[in-house]
Design a protein around this motif. Sequence first.
Motif, short mmCIF file in Angstrom:
data_model
loop_
_atom_site.label_atom_id
_atom_site.label_comp_id
_atom_site.label_asym_id
_atom_site.label_seq_id
_atom_site.Cartn_x
_atom_site.Cartn_y
_atom_site.Cartn_z
N PHE A 1 0.85 -1.19 0.00
CA PHE A 1 0.00 0.00 0.00
C PHE A 1 0.88 1.24 0.00
O PHE A 1 1.94 1.28 0.65
CB PHE A 1 -0.88 0.04 1.25
N THR A 2 0.45 2.25 -0.72
CA THR A 2 1.14 3.53 -0.62
C THR A 2 0.90 4.10 0.78
O THR A 2 0.01 3.65 1.51
CB THR A 2 0.62 4.52 -1.67
N GLU B 1 -2.72 5.29 1.14
CA GLU B 1 -3.67 4.19 1.28
C GLU B 1 -3.57 3.58 2.69
O GLU B 1 -4.58 3.29 3.32
CB GLU B 1 -3.39 3.13 0.22
N LEU C 1 -6.44 3.36 5.77
CA LEU C 1 -6.85 2.10 6.37
C LEU C 1 -6.66 2.10 7.89
O LEU C 1 -7.43 1.49 8.62
CB LEU C 1 -6.04 0.94 5.76
N HIS D 1 6.13 2.42 1.21
CA HIS D 1 5.09 1.42 0.96
C HIS D 1 5.02 0.50 2.17
O HIS D 1 6.03 0.21 2.82
CB HIS D 1 5.38 0.60 -0.31
#
Length: 274
Positions: A2-3, A6, A10, A40
């Motif tokens: 995930f970046t 993102e 979450l 990431h």
Amino acid sequence: MFTIGEFAALGRASVRMLRHYDGIGLLRPAVVDPRTGYRHYRADQLGRLNRVVALKDLGLTLDQVRAILDDRLDVAELRGMLRLRRAQLAAQVAADTARLAAVEARLRMLDAEGRMTTEDVVLKEIPAVRIAELTGVAAGYQPPDIGPVIQPLYPELFRRLEVAEVRPTGPTIAWYEPEGDGEAVVVHAGVTVGVDPAAAGDVAVVDLPALPAAATLVHHGPMDDVEVSMQVLARWIEDNGWRAEGYAREVYLDYCPDATEKGVTELQIPVSRR
């Protein structure tokens, strides 16, 4: 993968906080692109982030959070840390509750100021009275100082009088006098009696002297709101050429410790001509 944006969405965290966690070594990204510097994260790192957020929500510092997550605390140390935080939160709630009560009292004062006038003040002579009393010392004469001192005195006073088989003959009366040269005040919590001092057991019996002249006002409601009534009395004393002589006596005509909003109290300020 995930970046960082993102992963932040979450985990209920901001991108700025994730960068900060990386900087202090609390939660490092799984991969950092060497060319762009983009961070990431893996899905299994979300569990650590969730624990960080949950522990922060308890008010723990990031150093404390890191110590917990890195297993540098044993169970006893963790329990002690959480108990300390619980005590801090309880003290904060108590302080905020007291502030809320003060704000509500001030609002009631503002409402009452528009209803009370100096026409409610009566000048009269107060006869001498014998009371049984207990005393305590308050830090000052303001209601927040007086209340916690005087409130427990009355149940203890009545308990002792019951043991001594002494029955009150009139209303409860509170009076005050300065303690030394500072702002402290001696609080006298008394009730009218008709007995000899020797018959009152371990309760002091004193005779309050007559007041040749006193400005009086009947105050309705809790004593937390008494400042409005005191302001009305002060205005009447000043406007009518009198001088206040010491603290007010408080005669509880209707003493309602469990429903203070129903209380009825006569305030009596000794006065003399200027």
